[in-house]
Design a protein around this motif. Structure first.
Motif, PDB file in Angstrom:
ATOM      1  N   THR A   1       5.341  -3.450  -0.541  1.00 24.30           N
ATOM      2  CA  THR A   1       5.839  -3.992  -1.808  1.00 24.30           C
ATOM      3  C   THR A   1       7.155  -3.329  -2.203  1.00 24.30           C
ATOM      4  O   THR A   1       8.114  -3.999  -2.590  1.00 24.30           O
ATOM      5  CB  THR A   1       4.799  -3.792  -2.921  1.00 24.30           C
ATOM      6  N   LEU A   2       7.210  -2.001  -2.096  1.00 23.00           N
ATOM      7  CA  LEU A   2       8.440  -1.275  -2.416  1.00 23.00           C
ATOM      8  C   LEU A   2       9.516  -1.518  -1.359  1.00 23.00           C
ATOM      9  O   LEU A   2      10.707  -1.584  -1.666  1.00 23.00           O
ATOM     10  CB  LEU A   2       8.149   0.218  -2.546  1.00 23.00           C
ATOM     11  N   ALA A   3       9.097  -1.680  -0.108  1.00 21.45           N
ATOM     12  CA  ALA A   3      10.058  -1.922   0.973  1.00 21.45           C
ATOM     13  C   ALA A   3      10.811  -3.234   0.775  1.00 21.45           C
ATOM     14  O   ALA A   3      11.960  -3.378   1.210  1.00 21.45           O
ATOM     15  CB  ALA A   3       9.337  -1.933   2.323  1.00 21.45           C
ATOM     16  N   ALA A   4      10.184  -4.216   0.112  1.00 20.99           N
ATOM     17  CA  ALA A   4      10.820  -5.525  -0.081  1.00 20.99           C
ATOM     18  C   ALA A   4      11.848  -5.527  -1.200  1.00 20.99           C
ATOM     19  O   ALA A   4      12.621  -6.490  -1.327  1.00 20.99           O
ATOM     20  CB  ALA A   4       9.745  -6.574  -0.380  1.00 20.99           C
TER      21      ALA A   4
ATOM     22  N   ALA B   1       9.864 -11.609   6.623  1.00 22.28           N
ATOM     23  CA  ALA B   1       8.427 -11.457   6.385  1.00 22.28           C
ATOM     24  C   ALA B   1       7.995 -10.015   6.593  1.00 22.28           C
ATOM     25  O   ALA B   1       8.733  -9.196   7.170  1.00 22.28           O
ATOM     26  CB  ALA B   1       7.639 -12.380   7.311  1.00 22.28           C
ATOM     27  N   MET B   2       6.806  -9.720   6.109  1.00 22.47           N
ATOM     28  CA  MET B   2       6.204  -8.403   6.311  1.00 22.47           C
ATOM     29  C   MET B   2       4.694  -8.571   6.332  1.00 22.47           C
ATOM     30  O   MET B   2       4.140  -9.462   5.693  1.00 22.47           O
ATOM     31  CB  MET B   2       6.622  -7.433   5.200  1.00 22.47           C
ATOM     32  N   THR B   3       4.028  -7.721   7.088  1.00 21.36           N
ATOM     33  CA  THR B   3       2.565  -7.759   7.174  1.00 21.36           C
ATOM     34  C   THR B   3       2.087  -6.526   7.912  1.00 21.36           C
ATOM     35  O   THR B   3       2.886  -5.772   8.474  1.00 21.36           O
ATOM     36  CB  THR B   3       2.091  -9.038   7.896  1.00 21.36           C
ATOM     37  N   GLY B   4       0.783  -6.327   7.920  1.00 21.83           N
ATOM     38  CA  GLY B   4       0.232  -5.175   8.621  1.00 21.83           C
ATOM     39  C   GLY B   4      -0.118  -5.464  10.063  1.00 21.83           C
ATOM     40  O   GLY B   4      -0.252  -4.553  10.876  1.00 21.83           O
TER      41      GLY B   4
END
Length: 584
Positions: A154-157, A449-452
């Motif tokens: 969340t902070l990385a975005a 995008a981002m995800t685990g």
């Protein structure tokens, strides 16, 4: 499967080792193991990650490392700036000419990221770690950052969203979340960083009217769920009046994509699991009932439930999810309904289609797994007891508000559950997430995008969405213990073993994940029978009485001795605080 949230070890050292990495630091210093390398950025991929990534993704990771070094070099000078000077610098970056931004894009990105990091520290007390800057750089370049759970996506975005809001042609960005809860959480949380810097933040909520949504979409940074974005786009496509539009200002003219950058959170869920699930806007047929006779629906249901036998009159391929009438079944049905052709149209819906929908409702759709029967809201079709059919999301177990089965299947399910059949509808507009967020999708000039979890689907992300998947190292070595899977010959044996494991784990807080509403209820009952204090067991699933208490259940899940049995409706981005959430 069972996940022990955290063991309450007496040793503080062990507790620190097992706790997940957080995004908050108490000092401005660089990460611990960067200091140990005498200031050098000591981050690298392990051999397995590097092998799974493409040459372009590896190159993007190397570029990110260099960018982070430059951003860190700017930190001291940015730290000395006052709040007013930070806001003034943001205005200068935004006001720069497009040609200048293109020629000096490296400098613009470095400064934007440095400002975002400093603002995060001043507003939230959270200083982005180097790994978060790497993830942010990947997203700013239109890539997919794979960051482990707890690494602070969340902070990385924030930095890439700020960069797009300042430098893109559209001068805005949208962050897409998996549900409305996460969109509201992020808009209220990290959204404070953008407001501190003088930018506007929009939150698109399902119960907002057109004017409120229009204002939200005009913001510099927008937070919205994938469902809200998709349906608002479809409604815009159906609009005849400019006043009905929410995502764009004109009905005709040059096609301009609404956003400069779209960042999709939980990409594996939205872009892979739900990729081909169509978003559909339906409208009532002008003929009212659409040719569906309530008596005919009941007759088809009674025949499917009481007369037709599986593997005798029809076959059901569970793997392919296909139902076919056998020759014996066709003959039996022709005799029952006294017709020569079950599928011939003669002014009303053929018996064959009614029967196939009745069989689908019988075999394919299960109550409390695919749908629930609930109290009807205003405007919903209901029976005399005020009940209505609510569809459930196959991936989260949440209610799909406003969604209905198509082609008469909705009515077949309603009759199956003893409800009065509602009027049939027809599709007015539809789109899949694959098309919406794809290479030539209508939403944004650039999609990131981002995800685990992403490397296992890296090829599909690259070929369908044009996203290079970059694995981002964890900020600290992972202390969590991952054990091999345990496989059992029967569900009963599996449930009993899992329940025994929960009992052994007490009084540590335990989270039990199930794949369906029915499983969550069954396992919870088994646990209550085995535990000395059955009241410790909380159930979180799509049943209205449980869903309404979601925030309370999640808030207490980390308490000593708590056992939470849940479908994955709360699994996307929901934080479970060790010891329980003090706010609750």
């Amino acid at each position: 499967w069972i996940l022990s949230l955290l063991a309450c070890w007496p040793s503080v050292r062990a507790l620190q080792c097992l706790a997940p990495t957080t995004t908050t630091t108490t000092t401005r210093t660089a990460p611990l193991f960067a200091q140990q390398q005498q200031g050098a950025l000591a981050l690298s991929l392990d051999a397995k990650q590097a092998q799974e990534m493409t040459p372009r993704a590896c190159s993007l990771f190397d570029e990110a490392l260099e960018a982070v070094k430059r951003i860190n070099a700017l930190e001291e000078s940015v730290e000395k700036m006052s709040d007013a000077e930070l806001r003034a610098r943001v205005k200068e970056l935004r006001a720069g000419k497009l040609s200048e931004k293109e020629a000096m894009k490296e400098r613009y990105l470095d400064e934007t990221f440095a400002v975002a990091r400093e603002a995060g520290w001043r507003v939230l007390g959270q200083r982005a770690f180097d790994v978060q800057l790497i993830g942010g750089y990947v997203m700013a370049q239109g890539g997919l950052a794979e960051m482990a759970t707890g690494e602070g996506k969340t902070l990385a975005a924030v930095a890439p969203a700020l960069h797009a809001a300042l430098t893109s042609i559209e001068k805005n960005a949208v962050v897409v979340t998996a549900n409305d809860y996460l969109a509201a959480r992020d808009a209220d949380g990290v959204g404070q960083i953008f407001r501190f810097l003088g930018l506007t933040v929009g939150l698109v909520e399902g119960d907002a009217d057109a004017e409120e949504k229009r204002d939200a979409y005009k913001a510099d940074v927008v937070y919205a769920s994938n469902q809200q974005l998709g349906f608002d786009y479809l409604r815009d496509q159906l609009a005849y009046d400019p006043n009905e539009l929410v995502m764009k200002d004109e009905l005709k003219g040059k096609v301009v994509k609404p956003f400069g950058l779209c960042i999709v959170d939980e990409a594996d869920s939205i872009l892979i699991d739900e990729a081909r699930t169509p978003l559909v806007i339906s409208e009532k047929r002008k003929d009212g009932g659409g040719g569906l006779n309530p008596d005919a629906l009941v007759a088809a249901k009674d025949t499917a439930m009481s007369v037709l036998a599986k593997n005798v009159h029809y076959t059901f391929d569970e793997k392919e999810n296909l139902i076919d009438l056998t020759e014996e079944g066709l003959s039996e049905c022709k005799e029952i309904f006294r017709v020569d052709d079950l599928f011939a149209w003669k002014g009303e819906t053929p018996w064959g289609l009614l029967l196939m929908n009745a069989l689908k409702a019988k075999e394919q759709l299960e109550r409390d797994r695919d749908y629930v029967v609930k109290e009807a809201a205003s405007g919903e079709q209901k029976n005399d007891e005020g009940a209505a059919i609510a569809l459930l999301d196959a991936f989260t177990g949440r209610e799909l508000v406003g969604r209905r089965y198509a082609d008469g299947l909705q009515q077949a399910v309603e009759v199956k559950e003893g409800l009065k059949p509602s009027p049939t509808t027809k599709t007015a507009a539809s789109i899949t997430f694959q098309s919406f967020f794809g290479r030539d999708g209508p939403l944004a000039s650039k999609v990131a995008a981002m995800t685990g979890t992403a490397l296992s689907e890296a090829r599909e992300f690259r070929e369908v969405y044009g996203l290079e998947t970059v694995a981002v190292p964890t900020n600290l070595p992972v202390g969590r213990r991952d054990y091999p899977d345990a496989v059992y010959r029967s569900v009963e044996a599996k449930f009993n073993a899992a329940a025994d494991e929960v009992c052994r784990s007490m009084p540590r807080p335990v989270l039990v994940g199930t794949t369906s509403l029915d499983d969550s209820e069954t396992f919870a009952e088994l646990l209550r029978a085995k535990l000395k204090d059955p009241s410790r067991v909380q159930v979180l699933n799509a049943k209205p009485e449980n869903a309404y208490s979601e925030s309370r259940i999640v808030a207490s899940a980390g308490r000593l001795g708590a056992v939470t049995v849940a479908t994955n409706m709360a699994g996307r981005g929901t934080d479970v605080v060790l010891g329980g959430d003090p706010k609750e």
